[in-house]
Design an enzyme around this catalytic site. Sequence first.
Site, PDB file in Angstrom:
ATOM      1  N   ASP A 702      10.647  -2.009   6.083  1.00 48.18           N
ATOM      2  CA  ASP A 702       9.623  -1.289   5.351  1.00 48.18           C
ATOM      3  C   ASP A 702       8.415  -2.240   5.300  1.00 48.18           C
ATOM      4  O   ASP A 702       8.531  -3.438   5.601  1.00 48.18           O
ATOM      5  CB  ASP A 702      10.113  -0.911   3.949  1.00 48.18           C
ATOM      6  CG  ASP A 702       9.274   0.226   3.360  1.00 48.18           C
ATOM      7  OD1 ASP A 702       8.150   0.451   3.858  1.00 48.18           O
ATOM      8  OD2 ASP A 702       9.727   0.886   2.410  1.00 48.18           O
TER       9      ASP A 702
HETATM   10  C1  BGC Z   1       7.025   2.989   2.077  1.00 46.53           C
HETATM   11  C2  BGC Z   1       7.518   3.520   3.415  1.00 46.53           C
HETATM   12  C3  BGC Z   1       6.341   3.812   4.290  1.00 46.53           C
HETATM   13  C4  BGC Z   1       5.544   2.529   4.473  1.00 46.53           C
HETATM   14  C5  BGC Z   1       4.325   2.684   5.367  1.00 46.53           C
HETATM   15  C6  BGC Z   1       6.062   1.823   2.224  1.00 46.53           C
HETATM   16  O1  BGC Z   1       5.412   1.575   1.024  1.00 46.53           O
HETATM   17  O2  BGC Z   1       8.118   2.600   1.287  1.00 46.53           O
HETATM   18  O3  BGC Z   1       8.301   4.661   3.219  1.00 46.53           O
HETATM   19  O4  BGC Z   1       6.752   4.353   5.510  1.00 46.53           O
HETATM   20  O5  BGC Z   1       5.088   2.086   3.208  1.00 46.53           O
HETATM   21  O6  BGC Z   1       3.340   3.405   4.725  1.00 46.53           O
END
Ligand code: BGC
Length: 936
Positions: A702
């Site tokens: 993530d």
């Molecule tokens: C989220 C993810 C997301 C990523 C990119 C993170 O804060 O948990 O689900 O895909 O950001 O935006």
Amino acid sequence: MNETNFDLQRYAAKARQAAAEGVVLLKNDCNVLPLAPGSKVALFGRSQFNYYKSGTGSGGLVNTKYVVGIAEALESKDGYEINQAVKQSYLDWLQEHPFDKGAGWGKEPWFQEEMFLDADRVKQAAKESEVAIIVLGRTAGEDQDNKPEAGSYLLTEAEEAMLERVCKEFKRTVVLLNVGNIIDMKWVEIYKPSAVLYVWQGGQEGGNGVLDVLTGRISPSGRMTDTIARDIEDYPSTANHGGSIRNLYQEDIYVGYRYFETFAKDRVLYPFGFGLSYTTFETRTERIERLNDSVRIYVTVTNTGDRPGKQVVQVYCEAPQGKLGKPARVLAGFAKTKELLPGGKQFIEIKIAFKAIASYDDSGITGCRSAWVMEAGSYIFHVGDHVRDAKSCGSIAIDKLQVLEQLQEAMAPDVAFERMRCASDESLIYEPVPLRTIEPKARRAKTLPNEIPYTGDKGYKLTDVKSNMVSMEDYIAQLSDEDLCCIVRGEGMSSPKVTPGTAGAFGGVSKRLEAFGIPLACSADGPSGIRMDCGNTAFSMPNGTCLGCTFNEALLTELYAYAGLELRKNHVDTLLGPGMNIHRNPLNGRNFEYFSEDPFLTGRMVVAQLHGMNPYDVTGTIKHFACNSQEAHRNTVEAVVSERALREIYLRGFEMAVKEGNAISVMTSYNPINGFWSASNYDLTTTILRGEWGFRGIVMTDWWAKGNDEGEEGSVQNVAAMIRAQNDLFMVVSDSQQNTRGDNSAEALRMGTVTRGEYQRSAMNICNYLMGTTAFNRMIGMETELDKALAAFREEEGDVVLDILSVPVEKESVLSGEIFDISRGRSTFIRADLKERGVYRVELTCRATAENSELAQIPVSIFHDAEILQTITLTGADSEWKTYTVDIRQPILQKTTHFKFVFGQSGMEIKEFRIIMTSSLEERIKQAISVPGGQI
Ligand code: BGC
């Protein structure tokens, strides 16, 4: 689907159907619904005007061309005669009480202030209108959970007052819940509205979906994917949810209905799988057939009512209480009928693999430790409309313990705690969880990949591997340590190298990697549409919970086939979704993105979506692997959970996505699980994912997630630990070559705490994945007819520029930050009247506002004329003023030129924007002609 025909109208029609089929009708006294079109309706509740198409955060930031909310849909020509006096009173009040967007990432309030209703006005409205529709709204999302408080899980005083007043004056009342996931429902018994519907957050076609259900064009066929208990305290996970350091998953496998049906039936208001229809069905089980490793159940469904409708047939298994306790019911199969006309019948076959009714023995109590087993006894199947209603329809007998899969200990907890268990007399007991006995470090050492000796550049390109001229090993041998450290770093957010405004680029991120013929792939949020923070629009889907409630796999495959085409149209290789975490507790802020408390349903829905996207050589990145069960402290809070609960509940859907949906991209979660941050959890991403499930794709973190060595704290810099675990990509840095996040890769390679072989293994995973992408095909100039058709479609779409601010620009001009409209989704357009033509650069001085959390993502995209100059994404940690300099590559030849700023998310402050001439056109020309072959 006609492949080259990316038809937005059909896309919208499919999404509208999904929004309608996801609606769950909980109550319909005296058949108040459906309401014939043209009925006289008084609409209450401000959310009729502030429709929530989705929740907030990365999963909600889809810029759309339009959103049909509830008020628009209900007032459309196919809708109702809306009480104008009531409507006007809201419009007047809204002038003084505009929608509160909050400030910053994840800071939008979860509810909006509601209008207190005047008693006389309601009385009057009841005389004028036949029925009252009350809309209640809630949002939720990243970085903040729901709270068991008014305005979040509970209703506010003003909302209760509205319900009380309207339900008292009107004979017929319908409540629509425009919410991300379930909320407290005790008020239904108090105010007794005639009808109650969860309409969820239905995406840009949501209002139309609601209209279709209200008018009866579509009979409701959505079923609850969660149990609604009487009180939040009734969920056994509530006591261990929301912690900042660790949450003990003491309820173990007893999540949702698995708990309530086994131990607390009386605490349920609406059971799992529940949902009414406008018609009635008879579901008759014809026979049960036992095969070697599965069961077939044959059912006939008859529409016994007088309206068309679809039925969801649900099969639950009651496994014997052996040495392992079992939930009273487990969803083992389901099927949705086609639309049956009154009197119509459908014969359905439901296949149930033994794995769906087996248990995982993590303690060895059955004599088979670390194995999926079926204990001896009778496995009874219950078929029906929902978990509580399902009737026993037959059983199979297992004479002696059967081992379905012998696995190994993996991800065992190293903290002692007690877990809930059902004893053989079906009473509730707690037992200690067996702790880890094998050191992951030791396991890692045994399975270290061979190091491929470095050869330097032999001139092989990735196309040579694709055409089988060179082996992947020989190809990877050309990469230096520096190349290997680069390839595991994704770039973003909003990398200028891929589709503007998207979350991340990976693969050929450096000049050298590019020279080896490695394409750059693009990943974009996800899950309910493509997020492009530069302001480009995309289709916004119903939220995950709504899609789950459809119980309609074929529909999800059809819908996500459009998403697949749309991804391909936008040159996005992987959507960062579906989100498939389990609804462990109703207070998780991101439940709206996920499907259910049940892993089998979740898995099936995800498989359906992947089947829709994968045929277009794009895919979904299934996330967040695993146990991303809460938003507060999401990058620190440890999930302490038994192996059994992991296997049966939290990993099960992912397993199905890999084995049945051919998932080839996985995102690990922020949180640690049993001692290891997910991104560095070897057992999770290697032993189980690849070793046991046969996963052959890429694993990414993530965004800015942490990794750790055993016993150490997690750190964003510890990329070496991630690579050891075979989490192939750290997402994201702004420049991989410069190692802008200062990761420890090079140092760890030098120190030998990670091997070249481990980096090479991830590089091979990434390259294997890339060879199957359209980014690869584009790089080698292999565009198909489909790509050409989609490109033509792309060109037809254009964003319209409104409100332009005109500014005269001298050699250097400073514009104050005040001129920018920095709230989410807004754009600022500047027309610059230049005094001189020439070469320019711009400088933006900005910072994140104080309310943002560390992981907040706050993007602004800067365009010059049609060209995107750069997207700058601040994180919450960027709280000091900083100046970002961007050169405009070409000299500006027109004295009138435009800049556009698109703010994907509020939470940024701008001090100033400078436009600076670095040389005049004359100087530039002189310079250019002074060198042979020089260009202007
Ligand atoms: C989220 C993810 C997301 C990523 C990119 C993170 O804060 O948990 O689900 O895909 O950001 O935006």
